[in-house]
Write an enzyme that holds these catalytic residues in place. Sequence first.
Site, PDB file in Angstrom:
ATOM      1  N   THR A   1       0.861  -1.186   0.000  1.00 29.21           N
ATOM      2  CA  THR A   1       0.000   0.000   0.000  1.00 29.21           C
ATOM      3  C   THR A   1       0.899   1.238   0.000  1.00 29.21           C
ATOM      4  OG1 THR A   1      -0.244  -0.261   2.405  1.00 29.21           O
ATOM      5  CG2 THR A   1      -2.030  -1.088   1.017  1.00 29.21           C
TER       6      THR A   1
ATOM      7  N   THR B   1      -0.397  -5.742  12.809  1.00 28.46           N
ATOM      8  CA  THR B   1       0.730  -5.027  12.244  1.00 28.46           C
ATOM      9  C   THR B   1       0.748  -4.965  10.729  1.00 28.46           C
ATOM     10  OG1 THR B   1       2.011  -7.070  12.326  1.00 28.46           O
ATOM     11  CG2 THR B   1       2.254  -5.580  14.162  1.00 28.46           C
TER      12      THR B   1
ATOM     13  N   GLU C   1       5.963   4.756   7.473  1.00 29.44           N
ATOM     14  CA  GLU C   1       5.575   5.866   6.604  1.00 29.44           C
ATOM     15  C   GLU C   1       6.400   7.118   6.916  1.00 29.44           C
ATOM     16  OE1 GLU C   1       0.970   4.597   5.633  1.00 29.44           O
ATOM     17  OE2 GLU C   1       1.365   5.898   7.342  1.00 29.44           O
TER      18      GLU C   1
ATOM     19  N   LYS D   1       3.876  -7.041   4.011  1.00 27.12           N
ATOM     20  CA  LYS D   1       3.617  -5.643   3.693  1.00 27.12           C
ATOM     21  C   LYS D   1       3.319  -4.947   5.011  1.00 27.12           C
ATOM     22  CE  LYS D   1       0.217  -3.549   3.483  1.00 27.12           C
ATOM     23  NZ  LYS D   1      -0.531  -2.644   4.457  1.00 27.12           N
TER      24      LYS D   1
END
Length: 400
Positions: free
Chosen positions: A150, A187, A273, A176
């Site tokens: 993603t 997670t 991120e 992922k």
Amino acid sequence: MKTEKKYHEIEFTWPAGFYSDGINTGMRQDRPDLGWLYSKVPATAAGVYTTNKVCAAPTILTKKTVTQSQKLQAVVMNSVFANSCTGLQGEKDVALEQKLVAEKLNISPALVGVASTGLIGAYLPMEKITAGISKLQGKKTDTVTKAVMTTDTRSKKISVSFKLGEHVCTMTGFAKGSGMIHPNMATMLAFITTDAAISPVTLQTLISELADETFNQITVDGDTSTNDMVLVLANGLAQNTEITSSSPELATFKAAFHHILAFLAQSIAADGEGATKLVEVNVTGASSTQDGKKIAKAIVGSSLVKAALFGDDPNWGRVMSTIGATDATFDPQNITIKLNDILVVDHSLAAEFDKETAGNSLKGSKVTIDVDLHDGKAKGQAWGCDLTYGYVKINAAYHS
């Protein structure tokens, strides 16, 4: 004397009898969005799953399937849409995916797992997924590792080989995960395959134990997802004698399995991120393993610590205050802290160190924080990442 490793990392490859594929169905434009992996024979299966009370349809179905049969032969997976909070329609869609894969492989639907990740609350585009499943093939490529990505910036994958008796076995895993990372067992999606033979009870025991030491010790942002799971499939095609809890080869299998899970867990933490660095915390001298793990995870989860590390600031006070905020048992007057091997706190007092040198050491891609509680022999370890402007930008731009 150095102990010889019982496994060896090898170039990414699928174990004997496993195949996969990943394709683009039009759910997004830039990379594969649908994939599968399957074994030519039914495989012993085990898993751990999200603890979020709002649990997505594919996770519920797969957990039920694995619990009932302890076998899987295939797993179909997609990104973009999570099929979470989709009610009865979501349940129907995931059952249809299971049925379509079963028909394509001529196996029982009870041998098919389903996994999804992406936007919560949106229905699956079943026309695209149905058409996509019909196009999936049996390959030995790694495209499936990209199909589940993603906000990940890279795929996370690893293969190792090891011997059980005279039989050479392979174990391969991929995962992922980049945001919404904060277990216990919430997670990411992770899939591990092996051609070793192992009993279902032993495999479930191992994944529960080792996930607690690896995946449950990472955090990116403190948010718990609705979809996530770790599945392991062992098809036995290496022809070794089946491993049980009393097998002498259990230690070898466990070492390889732990290495795979630890590698994937750290890869997820490093790819948080917006992250610029992996943060590893090692706690020693704890009165219990639970306390050691708790303190380690609290430190990697602290927004203040994470922000300081992004700014290359050796602000050990934030580490101390985080330790003190936990309910772990320790002597607050007897804590030692090192940042990248530089002593910054000596028995809870400021140590003399060069701040410029310490700050420069934090500019690298990995930061290690060592904490000694001087209160016992137990340990704890956790992984996370720094908190950056990029994290806010990515999540502010992620619209429903």
